[in-house]
Design a protein around this motif. Structure first.
Motif, mmCIF file in Angstrom:
data_model
loop_
_atom_site.group_PDB
_atom_site.id
_atom_site.type_symbol
_atom_site.label_atom_id
_atom_site.label_comp_id
_atom_site.label_asym_id
_atom_site.label_seq_id
_atom_site.Cartn_x
_atom_site.Cartn_y
_atom_site.Cartn_z
ATOM 1 N N LEU A 119 0.832 -1.199 0.000
ATOM 2 C CA LEU A 119 0.000 0.000 0.000
ATOM 3 C C LEU A 119 0.868 1.250 0.000
ATOM 4 O O LEU A 119 0.640 2.179 -0.782
ATOM 5 C CB LEU A 119 -0.912 -0.010 1.226
ATOM 6 C CG LEU A 119 -1.740 1.256 1.454
ATOM 7 C CD1 LEU A 119 -2.792 1.408 0.364
ATOM 8 C CD2 LEU A 119 -2.391 1.224 2.830
ATOM 9 N N TRP A 120 1.876 1.277 0.879
ATOM 10 C CA TRP A 120 2.745 2.463 0.944
ATOM 11 C C TRP A 120 3.473 2.656 -0.381
ATOM 12 O O TRP A 120 3.616 3.792 -0.851
ATOM 13 C CB TRP A 120 3.746 2.329 2.086
ATOM 14 C CG TRP A 120 3.177 1.965 3.422
ATOM 15 C CD1 TRP A 120 3.650 1.022 4.285
ATOM 16 C CD2 TRP A 120 2.024 2.552 4.072
ATOM 17 N NE1 TRP A 120 2.878 0.961 5.413
ATOM 18 C CE2 TRP A 120 1.875 1.897 5.313
ATOM 19 C CE3 TRP A 120 1.109 3.543 3.712
ATOM 20 C CZ2 TRP A 120 0.853 2.209 6.204
ATOM 21 C CZ3 TRP A 120 0.078 3.856 4.588
ATOM 22 C CH2 TRP A 120 -0.038 3.204 5.812
ATOM 23 N N THR A 121 3.902 1.574 -0.993
ATOM 24 C CA THR A 121 4.597 1.670 -2.277
ATOM 25 C C THR A 121 3.682 2.241 -3.359
ATOM 26 O O THR A 121 4.079 3.124 -4.134
ATOM 27 C CB THR A 121 5.123 0.294 -2.710
ATOM 28 O OG1 THR A 121 6.069 -0.179 -1.729
ATOM 29 C CG2 THR A 121 5.802 0.360 -4.062
ATOM 30 N N GLU A 122 2.445 1.757 -3.402
ATOM 31 C CA GLU A 122 1.500 2.223 -4.414
ATOM 32 C C GLU A 122 1.161 3.697 -4.233
ATOM 33 O O GLU A 122 1.117 4.463 -5.209
ATOM 34 C CB GLU A 122 0.223 1.372 -4.355
ATOM 35 C CG GLU A 122 -0.808 1.705 -5.414
ATOM 36 C CD GLU A 122 -0.418 1.225 -6.800
ATOM 37 O OE1 GLU A 122 -1.144 1.551 -7.753
ATOM 38 O OE2 GLU A 122 0.601 0.508 -6.938
ATOM 39 N N LEU A 123 0.925 4.094 -2.977
ATOM 40 C CA LEU A 123 0.602 5.501 -2.731
ATOM 41 C C LEU A 123 1.781 6.400 -3.079
ATOM 42 O O LEU A 123 1.603 7.476 -3.659
ATOM 43 C CB LEU A 123 0.201 5.688 -1.264
ATOM 44 C CG LEU A 123 -1.107 5.018 -0.827
ATOM 45 C CD1 LEU A 123 -1.323 5.216 0.677
ATOM 46 C CD2 LEU A 123 -2.294 5.559 -1.612
#
Length: 340
Positions: free
Chosen positions: A161-165
């Motif tokens: 999630l952090w990578t995508e955001l």
């Protein structure tokens, strides 16, 4: 630049009805009673009373004009996260609510933009929802809870999630849910679940992210916190002291945790001028944004004045009311280029 309130909640009535119709076993139901509106959740306590401005956009705009707020970033109230329900209704609920908020913002593009909600009980579904809404220029970030069904924000399952955001330049805006707070069994009286439980949750979220190394691994991802960051900005000295004398806090970060407080963003909702002044001195006025908690009873009904009374230099005042929001939010041009 417009005066922008980053801490404002909305429930779109059409979305709420669609949620209940699609999944009545877990979907909320809107009740209108003599003292106001309530939401009834299957198996959970009802929420309310809520003011009509939670649903009435015209009344909301009138109050924004009185408050001297040009733009609200719309987000669902935390009980509407629905992380606790099975994946299928959770995914549907996120989609329905995002579509409702996006539609509202598109009808009033000069007054509203959106923090999308995600079905965090399923990370793959959350990534799919990000992809679905990210190209829309009214979506300026995502609103996330302070924990996911009891798991702190440094949990390894959240790493994609952090990578995508970060890749999409979508900031993460964190808001605790009063019904999923730490230590709930000891703070049931006197509304302490809100007075203490909510800021405690933000404090745990901030500490988990920093000590878990999430900002270190994702330096381009912007993190923002409501209610002035809970207790964290006022206990950072304790964090630093512990980092200096204990081995456990050094597991994931190699600088004192206070170094990260100048990278995080915090809203102005402290309910106290001295606390707000301390927050700005701690993190820098370039990392404080306007927040009201509209339209709940715990909101500040005059958020702009609450900042003005500090007597800040004009540059700092403009930063809190206008400029910092644009630095924190995903640029509209970036979203438009994705849509193209």
């Amino acid at each position: 630049m417009p005066v922008t309130d980053l801490h404002a909640h909305i429930i779109v009535a059409d979305s709420l009805r669609a949620m209940h119709d699609a999944h009545p076993e877990v979907g909320p139901e809107l009740l209108e009673e003599e003292d106001g509106y309530y939401l009834r959740y299957p198996g959970r306590e009802r929420l309310g009373p809520m003011p009509p401005q939670m649903f009435d956009v015209d009344a909301r705009i009138s109050e924004m004009d009185r408050q001297r707020v040009d733009v609200q970033i719309l987000a669902v109230p935390p009980p509407q996260f629905h992380y606790h329900v099975p994946t299928e209704p959770g995914v549907d609920f996120a989609r329905m609510q995002n579509d409702g908020m996006i539609s509202t913002a598109q009808k009033h593009p000069d007054r509203f933009q959106v923090f999308a909600t995600l079905p965090l009980q399923d990370i793959d579904a959350s990534l799919a929802e990000i992809e679905r809404v990210a190209a829309n220029p009214v979506v300026r970030g995502v609103e996330l809870g302070s924990n996911v069904n009891g798991a702190n924000l440094d949990h390894g399952s959240l790493e994609p999630l952090w990578t995508e955001l970060e890749d999409r330049d979508l900031p993460a805006w964190f808001h605790p849910d009063q019904r999923s707070i730490a230590g709930a069994d000891r703070i049931r009286s006197y509304y302490l679940q809100n007075f203490i439980g909510i800021p405690l949750e933000s404090t745990i979220a901030i500490a988990s992210l920093i000590f878990g190394g999430v900002p270190k691994r994702h330096p381009d991802l912007r993190f923002g916190f409501v209610h002035g960051g809970g207790f964290a900005p006022y206990q950072v000295g304790r964090f630093d002291h512990g980092w200096g004398c204990r081995p456990e806090p050094k597991a994931n970060i190699d600088v004192p945790p206070s170094e990260y407080f100048h990278e995080l963003y915090f809203d102005s909702l402290t309910h106290d001028a001295l606390s707000l002044e301390m927050l700005g001195r701690r993190v820098g006025w370039d990392h404080v944004v306007l927040g009201s908690d509209y339209p709940f009873d715990m909101a500040n009904t005059d958020p702009v004045t609450a900042v003005e009374v500090l007597g800040l230099p004009e540059e700092d005042l403009r930063a809190v009311l206008e400029d910092n929001a644009e630095r924190f939010l995903r640029p509209v041009t970036g979203a438009a280029s994705m849509a193209g």
